[in-house]
Design a protein around this motif. Structure first.
Motif, mmCIF file in Angstrom:
data_model
loop_
_atom_site.group_PDB
_atom_site.id
_atom_site.type_symbol
_atom_site.label_atom_id
_atom_site.label_comp_id
_atom_site.label_asym_id
_atom_site.label_seq_id
_atom_site.Cartn_x
_atom_site.Cartn_y
_atom_site.Cartn_z
ATOM 1 N N PHE A 27 -9.906 9.923 4.451
ATOM 2 C CA PHE A 27 -9.509 9.400 3.150
ATOM 3 C C PHE A 27 -10.703 9.328 2.219
ATOM 4 O O PHE A 27 -11.708 8.716 2.535
ATOM 5 C CB PHE A 27 -8.910 8.002 3.308
ATOM 6 N N LEU A 31 -7.096 8.558 -3.025
ATOM 7 C CA LEU A 31 -6.169 9.197 -2.106
ATOM 8 C C LEU A 31 -5.006 9.826 -2.853
ATOM 9 O O LEU A 31 -4.520 9.278 -3.828
ATOM 10 C CB LEU A 31 -5.623 8.176 -1.097
ATOM 11 N N PHE A 180 -7.992 4.482 7.796
ATOM 12 C CA PHE A 180 -7.736 4.131 6.403
ATOM 13 C C PHE A 180 -7.769 2.619 6.277
ATOM 14 O O PHE A 180 -7.647 1.902 7.278
ATOM 15 C CB PHE A 180 -6.373 4.678 5.944
ATOM 16 N N THR A 181 -7.939 2.136 5.083
ATOM 17 C CA THR A 181 -8.009 0.691 4.861
ATOM 18 C C THR A 181 -6.649 0.149 4.443
ATOM 19 O O THR A 181 -5.760 0.912 4.016
ATOM 20 C CB THR A 181 -9.023 0.350 3.764
ATOM 21 N N ASP A 183 -5.989 -1.411 1.750
ATOM 22 C CA ASP A 183 -5.808 -1.096 0.337
ATOM 23 C C ASP A 183 -5.378 0.351 0.115
ATOM 24 O O ASP A 183 -4.733 0.670 -0.886
ATOM 25 C CB ASP A 183 -7.092 -1.374 -0.440
ATOM 26 N N ASP A 184 -5.745 1.244 1.040
ATOM 27 C CA ASP A 184 -5.355 2.641 0.898
ATOM 28 C C ASP A 184 -3.840 2.821 0.928
ATOM 29 O O ASP A 184 -3.311 3.773 0.352
ATOM 30 C CB ASP A 184 -5.966 3.483 2.025
ATOM 31 N N GLY A 189 -2.061 1.260 -4.829
ATOM 32 C CA GLY A 189 -3.443 1.617 -4.506
ATOM 33 C C GLY A 189 -4.339 0.435 -4.257
ATOM 34 O O GLY A 189 -5.505 0.434 -4.610
#
Length: 935
Positions: A27, A31, A180-181, A183-184, A189
């Motif tokens: 990512f 993204l 991935f986080t 927030d991703d 977003g």
């Protein structure tokens, strides 16, 4: 002063599982969200906001796909979020659809579920390096935590994000995290709100004060012969509580003959208390630190206290690496186990003029969670972290004293101010709505020391309202009887001091505010006091177990789970509980007849579809558990449900360790597919009760060989992982106690001594779920092997179990966490509180009348999964499961029933959980399981 005794370590295996090596999605900062197909039930992702609904993301990277996310605006469980978020799942043949073995979505490869049968047959628990792990993040969190609950038990809140990742991780989730986080994958977003603003000057409540002289008198009244504390029914000193008394007396009155007498008693018991493994062995770090602090507070010498150099011994026993026996990670004081022990040891060195090893201070900073709270458990770096106000208050003071940790201390102070209730109190754990005296006292000490006087005053005001007429303090809001462990920190808070500054040398107490309270703050009514009596109300508990909502025609189902697939492991747990009490023998007869006469559940499964007896996947632990039940109720284990369980156990004894990928045999003497100490113990008990002494020799030898030579404890998993576990130790002790002669008597004695040493001040015992009902119940059973010696500990544990019994008769999983009766925990609490070992438990069914049992011709339901040939063929980026062009006209993940159970254990545990939700005993892989309780 004893954070560990309030919140317990997870007794999980410490084995590092190798990572799954496969392609992962990368990512970038920005993204691209790829549209794709999804089941119709998935809500549009944009409808899941930080204050509404929850998002789930599944990473199909290892299979050539991307990350697919879904939204459910009204999730009830993590499993429902996954299903209604647009995904289909498949379970194992042994444990049913709730044990998540495969996941698919129409948005990737036409809905194919992964892993495919070519790589995983999903008959039993998947291998440790290739499974779906379950991760969670709350609003405001920017990193993932490994879920401490299974998907069926976790209840997502608004703004939560869940993630499912295929591969492997270690028991605490420190490896194998999503790439991935949170927030991703959040809608918008990562538009996540920050923490709710909190006034900087604390809640608006009147100022009050604690009656310190009255509290000191109460403390003095608890002393036996004026020198030490003795538990009810015991004749030996409780040194832990005696140190608490010393701190309280020092804070209340400074140097005095009464205090001198207590200190002298502690000095005389130094070796017994602080060196339980022997005078030449490493000390118990927490005990040594407590005594060193007593010396520092009372102008004594911690380098010559009771003839021991306490500071020198602490310095010499710092872990150079970990995990290892007695060491969770580098920088631990050997054997500390809990955050409070680590903090007190650091503080003892500081107060003795010693600069603590840098790694010991670093370890404290590693216990600080993302929200600023501090966990009471000595977790490994990166493991799931959930703190509490009490531990946070202690560690904040110690790190402030150590220096150089301003950012961490500020973060902890911010957490404390946010955690403070409107009443001025602090809850015992995150999410609780009523106050805890101990937590409030520690938080008040920290806040005053760190310049937050108004918040500290508010906490002391609340404490003043909780002081009892006799001067003491109880543990919780509305308590009616005093407890020394609660009273001592309240005295320190009331005198404006703490263990960091307390001294009798030149007492300069800070007078607490003198304005009396005039109007109490608006707050909720006090919590209902725990049930009266010395133990749980077993008749009420049995009524809960046998209610139509729980016991359904001879079998139990996991709470909130499938109404067609019986949980046979849980059903046998319930039968053990009923047999132990004798309060409803007709219900017990109903269960036994259902199992013994080939009763089938809604999927046409019998108990032997669970034991697998006679098949290539015959499970030693499951066969042992069913055989023990047959023996308990005087049925024939050689012909139970039409199968010879004793013969099956003999055939299941491994002659050698199996070679990968075959994982059936852990080693010579282990039972096939008995991947826990519980399973091994139950197999041994079954064979010994059947008179198969010779056949049991190798299994007994293997079980005995798993005991830790240094502590007397047993690990949870087979093969062993280095952890030490109360539940497993109790089970192993019950098994070896059945062996004729004295060969294993010493091992049993050491096991019981170790169990007793783990008891917390409130009577509970540490377990994976926290201050665990399961662990306390099993501890009672184990300690009852020598009830004459451990009567006081048993009484305290039964009182703890009573405190966890709810109005409906059932029991909480643990003192912390989600409230409400749990069927698995309740079965163990009922049976365990009687103290009857599984080795001798017997209940005649003569004269009983079974309730009607269901027809044996019930057919299995059809599980419908909507088909779809459309969808993405893979690729990178994140796919929204609800995007246009789905082509799926089905019902959002199929007609899978919502199933559930406690699932806190390692993936191997799905096949080995042997009693009352013992997914809480093994480690983390089963957290992705929606159904636990299989053996």
């Amino acid at each position: 002063m004893g954070t560990a005794q309030q919140h317990d370590r997870r007794a999980a295996g410490r084995r590092l599982l190798s990572l799954f090596s496969a392609a992962a999605v990368t990512f970038a900062a920005g993204l691209t969200f790829v549209t794709g197909a999804a089941p119709a039930a998935a809500d549009p992702v944009e409808q899941c906001t930080p204050t509404h609904g929850a998002v789930v993301a599944v990473d199909f990277g290892p299979f050539g796909g991307g990350v697919v996310r879904g939204c459910d605006t009204t999730p009830t469980t993590g499993y429902e979020l996954l299903r209604d978020g647009g995904f289909t799942t498949e379970g194992t043949q042994h444990d049913g659809e709730g044990f998540i073995c495969r996941i698919g979505t129409a948005s990737f490869n036409s809905g194919t579920r992964y892993p495919t049968p070519a790589t995983e047959d999903c008959v039993l628990t998947p291998q440790a390096t290739a499974y779906w792990s379950y991760w969670i993040a709350s609003p405001g969190q920017s990193s993932w935590s490994y879920s401490p609950l299974g998907a069926m038990n976790r209840k997502p809140k608004a703004g939560d994000v869940d993630a499912w990742v295929f591969g492997g991780t270690d028991v605490g989730g420190s490896t194998g995290r999503p790439t991935f986080t949170p927030d991703d994958v959040r809608a918008g977003g990562g538009a996540t709100p920050g923490p709710t603003p909190t006034p900087t000057d604390g809640p608006s409540v009147p100022v009050g004060k604690i009656d310190v002289p009255a509290a000191a008198r109460w403390v003095s009244e608890q002393l036996h012969d004026g020198s030490h504390v003795v538990d009810e029914g015991s004749e030996t000193p409780n040194y832990f509580l005696t140190t608490e008394a010393a701190y309280a007396l020092a804070a209340a009155g400074g140097k005095s003959p009464a205090l001198d007498e207590v200190v002298a008693e502690l000095a005389s018991g130094t070796t017994e208390y602080a060196y339980p493994a022997g005078p030449e062995e490493a000390p118990d770090a927490a005990a040594a630190a407590r005594l060193a602090l007593v010396a520092a507070v009372t102008e004594g010498d911690p380098r010559a206290f009771g003839g021991r150099d306490l500071l020198g011994d602490l310095e010499k026993n710092v872990c150079a690496s970990g995990p290892a026996p007695g060491c969770t990670a580098k920088g631990d004081f050997r054997g500390a186990a809990y955050g409070d022990g680590q903090a007190l040891a650091v503080l003892a060195l500081l107060r003795g003029g010693v600069v603590p090893p840098a790694d010991t201070v670093t370890r404290l900073t590693q216990l600080v969670c993302e929200d600023g709270s501090v966990t009471s458990i000595l977790i490994r770096p990166g493991e799931y972290c959930d703190g509490d106000p009490m531990t946070t208050g202690l560690v904040a003071q110690v790190l402030d004293e150590a220096g150089g940790q301003d950012a961490a201390v500020a973060k902890m102070v911010a957490y404390l101010k946010k955690a403070q209730l409107r009443s001025g109190a602090f809850p015992p754990y995150n999410g609780a709505t009523t106050g805890s005296v101990v937590a409030t006292a520690y938080a008040a000490q920290a806040l005053r020391a760190l310049g937050e006087a108004r918040a500290a005053d508010a906490a002391v005001w609340w404490l003043s309202r909780e002081q009892l007429a006799d001067g003491g303090f109880g543990f919780d809001e509305g308590a009616e009887s005093g407890a020394l462990y609660a009273t001592a920190p309240a005295v320190l808070a009331g005198t404006g001091t703490s263990l960091v500054t307390l001294t009798t040398k030149a007492p300069e107490p800070t007078d607490p505010p003198t304005t009396p309270p005039t109007t109490p703050p608006t707050t909720a009514p006090p919590a209902t006091p725990p049930p009266a009596g010395n133990g749980p109300d077993l008749k009420k508990a049995v009524a809960y177990l046998t209610s139509p909502a729980n016991l359904q025609q001879g079998r139990f189902y996991a709470t909130g789970g499938s109404t067609t697939r019986a949980d046979f492991g849980l059903t046998i747990d319930g039968a053990f509980a009923l047999a132990a009490t004798g309060h409803d023998n007709d219900a017990l007869r109903t269960v036994v007849d259902f199992l013994d006469r080939g009763g089938k559940d809604g999927e046409a499964r019998t108990v032997h579809d669970w034991t697998n007896v006679g098949s290539a996947h015959a499970m030693g632990g499951s066969m042992g558990k069913a055989a023990v039940l047959a023996q308990v109720v005087e049925r024939d284990p050689r012909d139970f449900g039409g199968k010879d369980l004793i013969g099956g156990l003999a055939d299941a004894v491994c002659t050698a360790k199996s070679r990968q990928p075959d994982r059936s045999c852990a080693d010579k003497g282990a039972y096939a597919y008995a991947m826990s100490v519980f399973g091994q113990s139950l197999g041994v008990i079954a064979q010994l009760r059947a008179g198969e002494t010779k056949a049991a020799e190798a299994p007994i030898g293997y079980l005995a060989g798993l005991q830790h030579t240094d502590t007397g404890a047993w690990p949870s998993l087979v093969p062993p992982t280095g952890d030490a576990d109360v539940d497993s130790t109790a089970m192993a002790a019950m098994a070896l106690d059945l062996v004729a002669g004295d060969t294993h008597a010493g091992a049993v004695d050491r096991a019981l001594a170790w169990i007793a040493a783990q008891q917390l001040p409130d009577g509970g015992f540490p377990g994976a779920a926290g201050n665990s009902v399961n662990s306390a119940a099993l501890a009672v059973q184990g300690l009852s092997l020598d009830a004459g010696k451990y009567g006081a500990q048993i009484a305290k544990a039964r009182k703890f179990l009573a405190s966890q019994q709810n109005a409906d008769g059932g029991f909480n999983v643990a003192k912390e966490g989600q409230r409400g009766s749990d069927l698995r925990a309740s079965t163990q609490a009922v049976g365990g509180s009687t103290g009857i070992s599984f080795g001798v438990l017997t209940r005649s069914l003569e004269g009983t009348t079974p309730n009607p049992v269901p027809s044996a011709s019930a057919s299995a339901p059809v599980i419908v999964t909507p088909g779809d040939s459309a969808g993405s063929a893979g690729g990178t980026g994140i796919v929204d499961a609800n995007a246009p062009g789905n082509g799926n006209g089905g019902g959002g993940g199929g007609g899978l029933a919502s199933t559930g159970g406690q699932a806190l254990g390692l993936a191997a545990a799905a096949a080995v959980l042997v009693l009352a939700g013992w997914g809480a005993v093994v480690a983390a892989r089963n957290r992705r399981s929606a159904v636990g309780g299989g053996l």
